[in-house]
Design an enzyme around this catalytic site. Structure first.
Site, PDB file in Angstrom:
ATOM      1  N   GLY A 194       3.857 -32.990  -2.256  1.00 39.71           N
ATOM      2  CA  GLY A 194       2.242 -33.010  -2.682  1.00 39.71           C
ATOM      3  C   GLY A 194       1.754 -34.238  -3.499  1.00 39.71           C
ATOM      4  O   GLY A 194       2.275 -34.560  -4.777  1.00 39.71           O
TER       5      GLY A 194
ATOM      6  N   GLY B 217      -1.487 -34.289  -4.718  1.00 41.39           N
ATOM      7  CA  GLY B 217      -2.760 -33.832  -5.484  1.00 41.39           C
ATOM      8  C   GLY B 217      -2.529 -34.112  -7.045  1.00 41.39           C
ATOM      9  O   GLY B 217      -1.931 -34.638  -7.555  1.00 41.39           O
ATOM     10  N   PHE B 218      -3.548 -33.456  -7.512  1.00 41.64           N
ATOM     11  CA  PHE B 218      -3.355 -33.395  -9.035  1.00 41.64           C
ATOM     12  C   PHE B 218      -2.135 -33.119  -9.856  1.00 41.64           C
ATOM     13  O   PHE B 218      -1.453 -33.948 -10.605  1.00 41.64           O
ATOM     14  CB  PHE B 218      -4.591 -32.424  -9.748  1.00 41.64           C
TER      15      PHE B 218
ATOM     16  N   GLU C 255     -22.285 -25.944  -4.895  1.00 38.51           N
ATOM     17  CA  GLU C 255     -22.630 -27.339  -4.521  1.00 38.51           C
ATOM     18  C   GLU C 255     -22.974 -27.780  -3.331  1.00 38.51           C
ATOM     19  O   GLU C 255     -23.918 -28.518  -3.233  1.00 38.51           O
ATOM     20  CB  GLU C 255     -21.316 -28.109  -5.348  1.00 38.51           C
TER      21      GLU C 255
END
Length: 462
Positions: A21, A23-24, A184
């Site tokens: 992964g 991601g973050f 949002e």
């Protein structure tokens, strides 16, 4: 040093860390290990690191894809002990300590001494996966571009249709899920309709659009508390967004959505554009790990990890970010980032002989707060019991999100795009093509569902 590490040393090689992964969590772990005496392989099904919290701004034309999705390879290219590999992991062999991945027609194995699983989460339709065709989620770049095409395409088709009922359906937008992403998204569609697209059409008024935000829960932004939830709801209603709560989706099709209200009655809303943001499901790799170990998974497929984020019975395997279940920690980027750094630190310290796996301190999450933007000049922020909403909260939101973006160029480009949007209500990225909208369906028709799912990048990491 454990026996496996001793074997690695005797073989004349360094400790091998595989990270699944980009991601973050995965990126944070890789960067923390950049100066450690290890060889790191980061494998992910996409070649970019996605800043997912701003994905809705790609979908609504404020930011470009490149602003929030820099190349992982370029981000890590200065770290010589890190190898970036493109591939979708489809098997973890715990007994033999190997990871199997596929990239196109090529499959390969990656042996590991330590494994960090940060494969993130997908959109959850709560057992109704067929909803996805008509109500895409927003977890990947493909999702955002598809939604941009659907949103803009609805206005374009409404401009040319002669059928009034069809026009009403085209100008009705339904967002399912009143969490941060749904709020949002609904707010930005409201701004598009009432501000950005004003006077851009000759036969329709975009402000006539009906924008609906609905959720089965009784409140907007439940984790933020009643005060901030009500503030967000009030601001959305000022933008013309209808907020329907205690409304559970029972069916979705091409022309609308069916809802069951709290009193048991059902109703239908005709809408061409539906957007799903109501829940997540962890990567199936979590269940795969549980089947081979003593670990358990929760209802969302997250692995119940030890206090040191390791898998029970396997101190060499760590699960972080959206894939882990520990102390009711939320699936947000700060948890993933702190988890990635923590795990990398434990690996580094153990290889340096400063501690053993049994001596690891428990992971402690420092809660930096939660925030969500509702519209221009309006956001909600909750930091350790301190709650604010409105303009000041919006400024804080801008600063924090700008700081977390990767790379000076991306921060500068984002700041410029935000300036254009804030000062002149300009959106520089409102282009869309039919491929954005129909690409996934075309792949389904040509290759079939199994290959289509493998070509999709629904699991960006956490």
């Amino acid at each position: 040093m454990n026996s496996h590490d001793a074997g690695a040393q005797n073989a004349g090689r360094r400790h091998r860390v595989v990270i699944i992964g980009s991601g973050f969590g995965g990126l944070a772990a890789a960067q923390r290990l950049a100066k450690a005496d290890v060889d790191v392989t980061l494998v992910a099904k996409t070649g970019h690191h996605l800043f997912q919290p701003l994905l809705y701004q790609v979908a609504t034309g404020i930011l470009s894809v490149g602003d929030i999705a820099p190349s992982t390879r370029l981000v890590l290219r200065e770290h010589k002990n890190i190898t970036v590999t493109l591939g979708e992991v489809d098997k973890i062999d715990v007994a033999n300590r190997t990871v199997h991945a596929v990239a196109g027609h090529i499959d390969f194995d990656l042996p590991y001494d330590s494994l960090i699983v940060a494969a993130g989460a997908n959109q959850s339709y709560f057992g109704n996966d067929h909803f996805e065709r008509w109500a895409p989620g927003m977890k990947t770049i493909d999702d955002a571009l598809e939604l941009r095409g659907r949103i803009l395409g609805s206005f374009e088709l409404a401009e040319i249709t002669e059928d009034e009922e069809a026009r009403r359906q085209l100008l009705t937008f339904v967002v399912v899920g009143a969490g941060p992403t749904g709020v949002e998204m609904a707010g930005q569609i409201g701004e598009l309709a009432h501000r950005t697209l004003k006077n851009s059409y000759r036969r329709i008024d975009p402000a006539d659009a009906r924008i609906i935000l609905l959720d089965a829960a009784p409140a907007v932004l439940p984790p933020f508390g009643e005060k901030l939830g009500e503030a967000a709801k009030a601001r959305l209603e000022q933008l013309g967004v209808e907020v329907h709560l205690n409304a559970m989706v029972t069916d979705v099709d091409s022309t609308g959505i069916e809802i069951k209200d709290a009193d048991g009655t059902t109703r239908r809303i005709g809408a061409a554009c539906k957007i799903w943001s109501a829940g997540v499901q962890a990567s199936p790799l979590g269940t795969m790990l549980a089947e081979q170990t003593d670990a358990e998974v929760d209802r969302a497929g997250r692995v119940k990890v030890n206090k040191d984020l390791s898998v029970p019975g396997h101190p060499e395997i760590f699960v972080i970010g959206d894939m882990m279940s520990l102390d009711n920690l939320p699936g947000v980027s700060p948890v993933a980032i702190q988890g990635g750094k923590y795990v990398a630190k434990q690996i580094d310290r153990e290889l340096a002989g400063k501690q053993s796996p049994t001596g690891r301190p428990p992971f402690k999450y420092f809660d930096k707060g939660s925030m969500a933007t509702v519209s221009r000049y309006s956001a909600v922020v909750k930091i350790r019991g301190f709650e604010i909403h409105g303009f000041i909260a919006w400024v804080l939101w801008l600063v924090v999100h700008l700081a977390f973006l990767i790379g000076f160029r991306n921060r500068l480009a984002t700041l410029f795009s935000w300036g254009m949007h804030i000062l002149g209500d300009k959106r520089s990225h409102l282009s869309a093509t039919s491929r954005f909208v129909y690409g996934r369906r075309a792949i389904d028709r040509v290759y079939g569902d199994s290959i289509a799912s493998s070509l999709d990048d629904r699991s960006p990491g956490s």
